[in-house]
Design a protein around this motif. Structure first.
Motif, PDB file in Angstrom:
ATOM      1  N   LEU A  85      -3.633  23.510-132.430  1.00 30.06           N
ATOM      2  CA  LEU A  85      -4.683  24.361-132.990  1.00 30.06           C
ATOM      3  C   LEU A  85      -6.070  23.800-132.713  1.00 30.06           C
ATOM      4  CD1 LEU A  85      -5.025  26.987-134.580  1.00 30.06           C
ATOM      5  CD2 LEU A  85      -4.846  25.660-136.700  1.00 30.06           C
ATOM      6  N   VAL A  86      -6.183  22.481-132.681  1.00 29.90           N
ATOM      7  CA  VAL A  86      -7.465  21.845-132.393  1.00 29.90           C
ATOM      8  C   VAL A  86      -8.016  22.290-131.041  1.00 29.90           C
ATOM      9  CG1 VAL A  86      -6.370  19.779-131.397  1.00 29.90           C
ATOM     10  CG2 VAL A  86      -8.691  19.639-132.307  1.00 29.90           C
ATOM     11  N   ASP A  87      -7.130  22.576-130.089  1.00 29.32           N
ATOM     12  CA  ASP A  87      -7.565  23.061-128.773  1.00 29.32           C
ATOM     13  C   ASP A  87      -8.276  24.403-128.887  1.00 29.32           C
ATOM     14  OD1 ASP A  87      -6.364  20.837-127.714  1.00 29.32           O
ATOM     15  OD2 ASP A  87      -4.653  21.898-126.851  1.00 29.32           O
ATOM     16  N   TYR A  88      -7.742  25.287-129.726  1.00 31.62           N
ATOM     17  CA  TYR A  88      -8.318  26.626-129.871  1.00 31.62           C
ATOM     18  C   TYR A  88      -9.712  26.567-130.484  1.00 31.62           C
ATOM     19  CZ  TYR A  88      -4.042  28.946-128.410  1.00 31.62           C
ATOM     20  OH  TYR A  88      -2.979  29.402-127.658  1.00 31.62           O
ATOM     21  N   TYR A  89      -9.905  25.679-131.462  1.00 34.74           N
ATOM     22  CA  TYR A  89     -11.250  25.522-132.021  1.00 34.74           C
ATOM     23  C   TYR A  89     -12.217  25.019-130.948  1.00 34.74           C
ATOM     24  CZ  TYR A  89      -9.452  26.053-136.809  1.00 34.74           C
ATOM     25  OH  TYR A  89      -8.891  26.550-137.960  1.00 34.74           O
ATOM     26  N   ASN A  90     -11.771  24.071-130.152  1.00 32.96           N
ATOM     27  CA  ASN A  90     -12.655  23.454-129.170  1.00 32.96           C
ATOM     28  C   ASN A  90     -12.994  24.366-127.996  1.00 32.96           C
ATOM     29  OD1 ASN A  90     -13.539  20.645-129.770  1.00 32.96           O
ATOM     30  ND2 ASN A  90     -11.357  20.310-130.107  1.00 32.96           N
ATOM     31  N   LEU A  91     -12.118  25.273-127.651  1.00 27.95           N
ATOM     32  CA  LEU A  91     -12.425  26.161-126.536  1.00 27.95           C
ATOM     33  C   LEU A  91     -13.238  27.384-126.975  1.00 27.95           C
ATOM     34  CD1 LEU A  91     -10.419  28.890-126.594  1.00 27.95           C
ATOM     35  CD2 LEU A  91      -8.730  27.240-125.839  1.00 27.95           C
ATOM     36  N   SER A  92     -13.467  27.510-128.295  1.00 23.29           N
ATOM     37  CA  SER A  92     -14.181  28.673-128.836  1.00 23.29           C
ATOM     38  C   SER A  92     -15.657  28.365-129.085  1.00 23.29           C
ATOM     39  CB  SER A  92     -13.529  29.129-130.146  1.00 23.29           C
ATOM     40  OG  SER A  92     -12.171  29.463-129.944  1.00 23.29           O
ATOM     41  N   ASP A  93     -16.472  29.409-129.048  1.00 20.78           N
ATOM     42  CA  ASP A  93     -17.903  29.275-129.337  1.00 20.78           C
ATOM     43  C   ASP A  93     -18.203  29.484-130.813  1.00 20.78           C
ATOM     44  OD1 ASP A  93     -19.209  29.070-126.571  1.00 20.78           O
ATOM     45  OD2 ASP A  93     -17.911  30.813-126.337  1.00 20.78           O
ATOM     46  N   LEU A 147     -12.748  24.213-142.768  1.00 16.08           N
ATOM     47  CA  LEU A 147     -12.923  22.769-142.628  1.00 16.08           C
ATOM     48  C   LEU A 147     -12.492  22.288-141.249  1.00 16.08           C
ATOM     49  CD1 LEU A 147     -11.711  21.499-146.119  1.00 16.08           C
ATOM     50  CD2 LEU A 147     -14.032  21.985-145.350  1.00 16.08           C
ATOM     51  N   GLU A 148     -11.455  22.911-140.709  1.00 14.73           N
ATOM     52  CA  GLU A 148     -11.021  22.571-139.355  1.00 14.73           C
ATOM     53  C   GLU A 148     -12.116  22.908-138.344  1.00 14.73           C
ATOM     54  OE1 GLU A 148      -6.344  23.410-140.555  1.00 14.73           O
ATOM     55  OE2 GLU A 148      -7.438  24.834-139.307  1.00 14.73           O
ATOM     56  N   SER A 149     -12.791  24.039-138.568  1.00 12.42           N
ATOM     57  CA  SER A 149     -13.912  24.426-137.698  1.00 12.42           C
ATOM     58  C   SER A 149     -15.042  23.420-137.793  1.00 12.42           C
ATOM     59  CB  SER A 149     -14.428  25.817-138.094  1.00 12.42           C
ATOM     60  OG  SER A 149     -13.437  26.796-137.954  1.00 12.42           O
ATOM     61  N   PHE A 150     -15.410  23.048-139.024  1.00 11.17           N
ATOM     62  CA  PHE A 150     -16.460  22.053-139.214  1.00 11.17           C
ATOM     63  C   PHE A 150     -16.113  20.762-138.461  1.00 11.17           C
ATOM     64  CE2 PHE A 150     -17.715  23.842-143.650  1.00 11.17           C
ATOM     65  CZ  PHE A 150     -18.518  24.803-143.052  1.00 11.17           C
ATOM     66  N   SER A 151     -14.867  20.325-138.601  1.00 13.50           N
ATOM     67  CA  SER A 151     -14.439  19.054-138.034  1.00 13.50           C
ATOM     68  C   SER A 151     -14.495  19.052-136.505  1.00 13.50           C
ATOM     69  CB  SER A 151     -13.019  18.732-138.500  1.00 13.50           C
ATOM     70  OG  SER A 151     -12.679  17.396-138.247  1.00 13.50           O
ATOM     71  N   THR A 152     -14.396  20.238-135.891  1.00 16.03           N
ATOM     72  CA  THR A 152     -14.472  20.347-134.430  1.00 16.03           C
ATOM     73  C   THR A 152     -15.870  20.751-133.961  1.00 16.03           C
ATOM     74  OG1 THR A 152     -13.681  22.636-134.551  1.00 16.03           O
ATOM     75  CG2 THR A 152     -12.027  20.920-134.195  1.00 16.03           C
ATOM     76  N   GLY A 153     -16.823  20.830-134.896  1.00 13.46           N
ATOM     77  CA  GLY A 153     -18.191  21.182-134.545  1.00 13.46           C
ATOM     78  C   GLY A 153     -18.348  22.632-134.101  1.00 13.46           C
ATOM     79  N   THR A 154     -17.502  23.512-134.614  1.00 18.51           N
ATOM     80  CA  THR A 154     -17.537  24.925-134.230  1.00 18.51           C
ATOM     81  C   THR A 154     -18.336  25.737-135.250  1.00 18.51           C
ATOM     82  OG1 THR A 154     -15.323  24.645-133.287  1.00 18.51           O
ATOM     83  CG2 THR A 154     -16.117  26.911-133.579  1.00 18.51           C
ATOM     84  N   PRO A 155     -19.362  26.472-134.822  1.00 18.63           N
ATOM     85  CA  PRO A 155     -20.124  27.313-135.756  1.00 18.63           C
ATOM     86  C   PRO A 155     -19.218  28.303-136.496  1.00 18.63           C
ATOM     87  CG  PRO A 155     -21.269  27.151-133.665  1.00 18.63           C
ATOM     88  CD  PRO A 155     -19.911  26.513-133.458  1.00 18.63           C
ATOM     89  N   VAL A 156     -19.535  28.556-137.770  1.00 21.88           N
ATOM     90  CA  VAL A 156     -18.691  29.369-138.648  1.00 21.88           C
ATOM     91  C   VAL A 156     -19.427  30.641-139.083  1.00 21.88           C
ATOM     92  CG1 VAL A 156     -17.541  29.426-140.897  1.00 21.88           C
ATOM     93  CG2 VAL A 156     -17.397  27.370-139.465  1.00 21.88           C
ATOM     94  N   LEU A 157     -18.771  31.786-138.879  1.00 19.85           N
ATOM     95  CA  LEU A 157     -19.265  33.090-139.321  1.00 19.85           C
ATOM     96  C   LEU A 157     -18.270  33.654-140.322  1.00 19.85           C
ATOM     97  CD1 LEU A 157     -20.976  35.720-139.174  1.00 19.85           C
ATOM     98  CD2 LEU A 157     -19.757  36.284-137.062  1.00 19.85           C
ATOM     99  N   LEU A 158     -18.753  34.006-141.525  1.00 21.37           N
ATOM    100  CA  LEU A 158     -17.862  34.438-142.601  1.00 21.37           C
ATOM    101  C   LEU A 158     -18.341  35.729-143.249  1.00 21.37           C
ATOM    102  CD1 LEU A 158     -17.554  31.015-144.478  1.00 21.37           C
ATOM    103  CD2 LEU A 158     -15.932  31.934-142.816  1.00 21.37           C
TER     104      LEU A 158
END
Length: 340
Positions: free
Chosen positions: A233-241, A257-268
């Motif tokens: 799953l970590v791969d999917y966060y990292n390949l995403s914008d 939290l997984e998004s935060f940990s991979t430095g992925t911007p979050v839209l909610l």
């Protein structure tokens, strides 16, 4: 050393946040607090603390055994949060909802992952002083940020060629806002949309029939890879914008939290519960139209992406293992004293 029994079957159903939160806590305590806490899983041994993560009926019966020590309940859901998740016909729905609250009332103390649930539990007749807020967290060794070069390689590895990628994670169910996610994919054909998750509870999932049709025949720019193992799953966060969670109801999603940990911007979707836990750490949108506008803005603004990457990294530091292990240690010792 404190003896702690963990009671849970959360890891038996793949692709649900309750299981992820449970596994993260067990691993944290086993690795970081093994000199202070002796943790056993689903063992009916004499203990200082028995921590219940799921509400199975045998666990309910075990709450009548005094040798199990002080009973701690983890509140991962309330009856109202199950609406839009599972189709349970009456009268079974009412019976189950009553059971959920009865289980929580058997506990000596409850832990919530979002402070907005405290007044809701009070409304069910549970005293505020018997409830503690402790947030979720994720392992930085499992969910980490890859280099820019590695992110490019991941896109090639998984076959995603579009320039901008939006990721959603969670069970495929109506409550998660899947219909809005699908609508956004239709409106934005130039963007790649991915939803990592599946029908964890099969046909009793709310909206199953309609959602299954789309999963089996999605738009060209919408991918459903199914339930993804956590080590992938970590791969999917990292390949995403951008990570997008359009849910109508949540507690404290592990995926954020997984998004935060991979430095992925979050839209909610801007739910009432988020300001209490992650205020200013995400891009808010009230409905599908605002989500559309924000995605268009993010796609066209590298500066905005960079800003919310930094925001994500800062938030990840706050919800770190180092901080949370101390909180859990102190909580367990305090509860053990109360039990005596």
């Amino acid at each position: 050393m404190l003896k702690i029994n963990m009671f849970s079957t959360a890891d038996k159903v793949k692709g649900q946040g309750v299981g992820s939160a449970y596994l993260e806590l067990v691993k944290l305590l086993s690795n970081r607090a093994k000199n202070k806490l002796s943790v056993e899983i689903n063992k009916y041994r004499k203990a200082d603390i028995s921590h219940y993560h799921t509400i199975n009926f045998p666990f309910f019966l075990s709450t009548f055994f005094s040798f199990l020590g002080r009973k701690i309940g983890y509140v991962h859901f309330l009856p109202e949060t199950l609406e839009g998740s599972l189709k349970i016909p009456q009268p079974f729905r009412s019976i189950f909802y009553h059971y959920v609250i009865a289980f929580y009332k058997r506990m000596d103390h409850l832990v919530v992952v979002n402070p907005t649930f405290i007044p809701k539990l009070e409304a069910y007749g549970i005293k505020k002083e018997d409830i503690t807020y402790i947030p979720n967290f994720v392992s930085r060794t499992e969910f980490y940020e890859s280099s820019a070069e590695e992110k490019k390689k991941l896109r090639l590895k998984y076959g995603y060629t579009k320039k901008f990628i939006v990721l959603g994670v969670g069970q495929i169910q109506e409550r998660k806002g899947l219909f809005d996610f699908i609508e956004l994919a239709k409106r934005l054909p130039n963007i790649q949309f991915i939803w990592a998750g599946g029908f964890s509870f099969g046909r009793i999932t709310d909206g199953y029939s309609e959602l299954k049709k789309v999963v089996d025949n999605p738009p060209e720019n919408l991918s459903f890879p199914g339930i993804v193992d956590r080590n992938k799953l970590v791969d999917y966060y990292n390949l995403s914008d951008v990570f997008l969670l359009p849910s109508y109801s949540e507690l404290f999603p592990m995926s954020i939290l997984e998004s935060f940990s991979t430095g992925t911007p979050v839209l909610l979707r801007d739910l009432d519960l988020y300001p209490a836990i992650i205020e200013d750490d995400y891009v808010p949108a009230k409905d599908v139209n605002e989500m559309f506008d924000k995605l268009v803005e993010l796609e066209s603004s590298p500066e905005m992406i960079t800003h919310f990457q930094e925001v994500a990294r800062s938030a990840a530091a706050y919800y770190s293992e180092d901080r949370l292990v101390k909180i859990w240690e102190d909580f367990y010792w305090e509860q053990a004293k109360e039990g005596k």
